[in-house]
Write a protein that holds these residues in place. Structure first.
Motif, PDB file in Angstrom:
ATOM      1  N   ASN A   8      37.118  17.900 -31.282  1.00  0.00           N
ATOM      2  CA  ASN A   8      36.309  18.770 -30.437  1.00  0.00           C
ATOM      3  C   ASN A   8      35.416  19.603 -31.359  1.00  0.00           C
ATOM      4  O   ASN A   8      35.912  20.449 -32.105  1.00  0.00           O
ATOM      5  CB  ASN A   8      37.196  19.669 -29.583  1.00  0.00           C
ATOM      6  CG  ASN A   8      36.410  20.486 -28.595  1.00  0.00           C
ATOM      7  OD1 ASN A   8      35.277  20.869 -28.853  1.00  0.00           O
ATOM      8  ND2 ASN A   8      37.012  20.768 -27.453  1.00  0.00           N
ATOM      9  N   LYS A  10      33.232  21.858 -30.576  1.00  0.00           N
ATOM     10  CA  LYS A  10      33.056  23.254 -30.131  1.00  0.00           C
ATOM     11  C   LYS A  10      34.027  24.208 -30.809  1.00  0.00           C
ATOM     12  O   LYS A  10      33.672  25.332 -31.141  1.00  0.00           O
ATOM     13  CB  LYS A  10      33.209  23.354 -28.617  1.00  0.00           C
ATOM     14  CG  LYS A  10      32.110  22.686 -27.846  1.00  0.00           C
ATOM     15  CD  LYS A  10      32.353  22.809 -26.357  1.00  0.00           C
ATOM     16  CE  LYS A  10      31.337  22.003 -25.586  1.00  0.00           C
ATOM     17  NZ  LYS A  10      31.619  22.016 -24.152  1.00  0.00           N
ATOM     18  N   GLU A  53      45.121  15.496 -27.136  1.00  0.00           N
ATOM     19  CA  GLU A  53      43.983  15.909 -26.317  1.00  0.00           C
ATOM     20  C   GLU A  53      44.103  17.363 -25.879  1.00  0.00           C
ATOM     21  O   GLU A  53      43.121  18.121 -25.928  1.00  0.00           O
ATOM     22  CB  GLU A  53      43.857  15.001 -25.095  1.00  0.00           C
ATOM     23  CG  GLU A  53      42.618  15.286 -24.281  1.00  0.00           C
ATOM     24  CD  GLU A  53      42.407  14.303 -23.150  1.00  0.00           C
ATOM     25  OE1 GLU A  53      41.372  14.416 -22.485  1.00  0.00           O
ATOM     26  OE2 GLU A  53      43.263  13.435 -22.912  1.00  0.00           O
ATOM     27  N   ASN A  54      45.289  17.781 -25.481  1.00  0.00           N
ATOM     28  CA  ASN A  54      45.491  19.171 -25.061  1.00  0.00           C
ATOM     29  C   ASN A  54      45.217  20.141 -26.206  1.00  0.00           C
ATOM     30  O   ASN A  54      44.632  21.206 -25.993  1.00  0.00           O
ATOM     31  CB  ASN A  54      46.899  19.381 -24.514  1.00  0.00           C
ATOM     32  CG  ASN A  54      47.099  18.756 -23.161  1.00  0.00           C
ATOM     33  OD1 ASN A  54      46.140  18.456 -22.454  1.00  0.00           O
ATOM     34  ND2 ASN A  54      48.347  18.530 -22.789  1.00  0.00           N
ATOM     35  N   GLU A  57      41.398  20.352 -26.899  1.00  0.00           N
ATOM     36  CA  GLU A  57      40.706  21.016 -25.786  1.00  0.00           C
ATOM     37  C   GLU A  57      41.090  22.483 -25.650  1.00  0.00           C
ATOM     38  O   GLU A  57      40.567  23.189 -24.800  1.00  0.00           O
ATOM     39  CB  GLU A  57      40.971  20.272 -24.476  1.00  0.00           C
ATOM     40  CG  GLU A  57      40.349  18.889 -24.431  1.00  0.00           C
ATOM     41  CD  GLU A  57      38.830  18.914 -24.602  1.00  0.00           C
ATOM     42  OE1 GLU A  57      38.175  19.828 -24.076  1.00  0.00           O
ATOM     43  OE2 GLU A  57      38.307  18.003 -25.276  1.00  0.00           O
TER      44      GLU A  57
END
Length: 68
Positions: A8, A10, A53-54, A57
C-alpha cells in the motif's frame, strides 16, 4: 519461499506471505522495516492472505514493545 506480496503506497506498508515447513508466516513491513513476522501456521493460505491484506490496508497495527 515468498508466495505473494501486498503493498500500500499510501501508508508505506508491505506484507509477504512465506511458505514454511509447518504452514505460513506473514512478514509485516512499514517503510521497508520489518516490524513483525506473524506465525499463522495451522491456518489456510486464505487466512494468511487476509492477514497480509488487513495489515497493508491499516485494519490492524503491529504492537511494538519497548524493550528498554
Amino acid at each position: 519461499m515468498i508466495l505473494s506480496s501486498f503493498y500500500n503506497k499510501k501508508n508505506n506498508r508491505r506484507a509477504e506471505i512465506i511458505k514454511c515447513d509447518n504452514g505460513y508466516h506473514v512478514r509485516l513491513y512499514t517503510n521497508d522495516i520489518l516490524e513483525e513476522v506473524r506465525d499463522v501456521s495451522g491456518h489456510s493460505i486464505n487466512y494468511a492472505e487476509d492477514c497480509a491484506e488487513n495489515f497493508v490496508e491499516g485494519i490492524f497495527d503491529v504492537d511494538i514493545v519497548d524493550k528498554k
